[in-house]
Design a protein around this motif. Structure first.
Motif, PDB file in Angstrom:
ATOM      1  N   THR A   1       0.816  -1.215   0.000  1.00 59.86           N
ATOM      2  CA  THR A   1       0.000   0.000   0.000  1.00 59.86           C
ATOM      3  C   THR A   1       0.849   1.264   0.000  1.00 59.86           C
TER       4      THR A   1
ATOM      5  N   ARG B   1      -6.299   8.339   6.646  1.00 62.28           N
ATOM      6  CA  ARG B   1      -7.543   7.636   6.302  1.00 62.28           C
ATOM      7  C   ARG B   1      -7.366   6.717   5.098  1.00 62.28           C
TER       8      ARG B   1
ATOM      9  N   ARG C   1      -7.721   3.527   2.901  1.00 59.09           N
ATOM     10  CA  ARG C   1      -8.682   2.446   2.762  1.00 59.09           C
ATOM     11  C   ARG C   1      -8.271   1.560   1.587  1.00 59.09           C
TER      12      ARG C   1
ATOM     13  N   LEU D   1      -9.171  -1.240  -0.765  1.00 53.44           N
ATOM     14  CA  LEU D   1     -10.424  -1.852  -1.197  1.00 53.44           C
ATOM     15  C   LEU D   1     -10.210  -3.009  -2.164  1.00 53.44           C
TER      16      LEU D   1
ATOM     17  N   GLU E   1      -8.951  14.200  -1.532  1.00 53.54           N
ATOM     18  CA  GLU E   1      -9.410  12.820  -1.363  1.00 53.54           C
ATOM     19  C   GLU E   1      -8.967  12.076  -2.614  1.00 53.54           C
TER      20      GLU E   1
ATOM     21  N   GLU F   1      -8.133   8.554  -4.940  1.00 55.93           N
ATOM     22  CA  GLU F   1      -8.518   7.169  -5.226  1.00 55.93           C
ATOM     23  C   GLU F   1      -7.677   6.625  -6.371  1.00 55.93           C
TER      24      GLU F   1
ATOM     25  N   PHE G   1      -7.431   7.367  -0.043  1.00 58.30           N
ATOM     26  CA  PHE G   1      -6.781   8.012   1.093  1.00 58.30           C
ATOM     27  C   PHE G   1      -6.925   9.515   0.990  1.00 58.30           C
TER      28      PHE G   1
END
Length: 163
Positions: free
Chosen positions: A68, A97, A99, A101, A132, A134, A149
């Motif tokens: 990641t 934050r 994430r 997925l 934000e 992605e 994130f």
């Protein structure tokens, strides 16, 4: 669209990266920097790029799951090359934050988006953004989100080149 002043980067603006991939050399750099971080000062001069990890002379890294942290670094590097930011230096102030997925594979073509959530120009000569972010994979014309994130960025106006 070349942006000379960052005025068009308001809240709600979405930046989309060109297609990119995590390369085997990105994994090598990650492994080496992690190793050096653990043994800083211990024979650093013996190490060079590619000395700890490599492709081993055979086999493709395709199919290898990307860590990641490497995916985040590559996404932020791709974002820094975005046309709207290209003439500015970008400093990453925070990443939070996160994430995961889905699994991102080394060599897999991906794209990214960054939506501006907050913008501030408190300090002269710099703009602070919260975005934000992605990362997406495209399969059969359908977009799948692999990673999300939030990032805090500082954009500084590049000094004009001396003539």
């Amino acid at each position: 669209m070349t942006v000379h002043d960052l005025g068009s980067l308001g809240v709600g603006k979405t930046l989309t990266t060109q297609e990119f991939a995590v390369r085997p050399s990105d994994l090598t750099a990650h492994v080496e920097s992690s190793f050096l971080g653990q043994v800083i000062g211990t024979c650093e001069e013996c190490l060079s790029t590619g000395s700890l990890a490599g492709d081993g002379g055979g086999g493709s890294p395709w199919g290898r799951v990307c860590p990641t942290s490497v995916a985040i670094d590559r996404m932020l590097a791709a974002l820094a090359r975005h046309e709207a930011l290209r003439e500015h230096s970008m400093v990453v102030r925070s990443v939070g934050r996160v994430r995961a997925l889905g699994e991102l594979m080394v060599g897999e073509p991906i794209t990214g988006t960054a939506e501006v959530r907050f913008r501030s120009q408190r300090n002269p000569g710099s703009t602070h953004l919260t975005v934000e972010v992605e990362l997406h994979r495209w399969q059969g014309g359908r977009r799948t989100t692999l990673l999300g994130f939030e990032a805090g960025l500082e954009l500084r106006h590049a000094a004009p080149a001396a003539a």
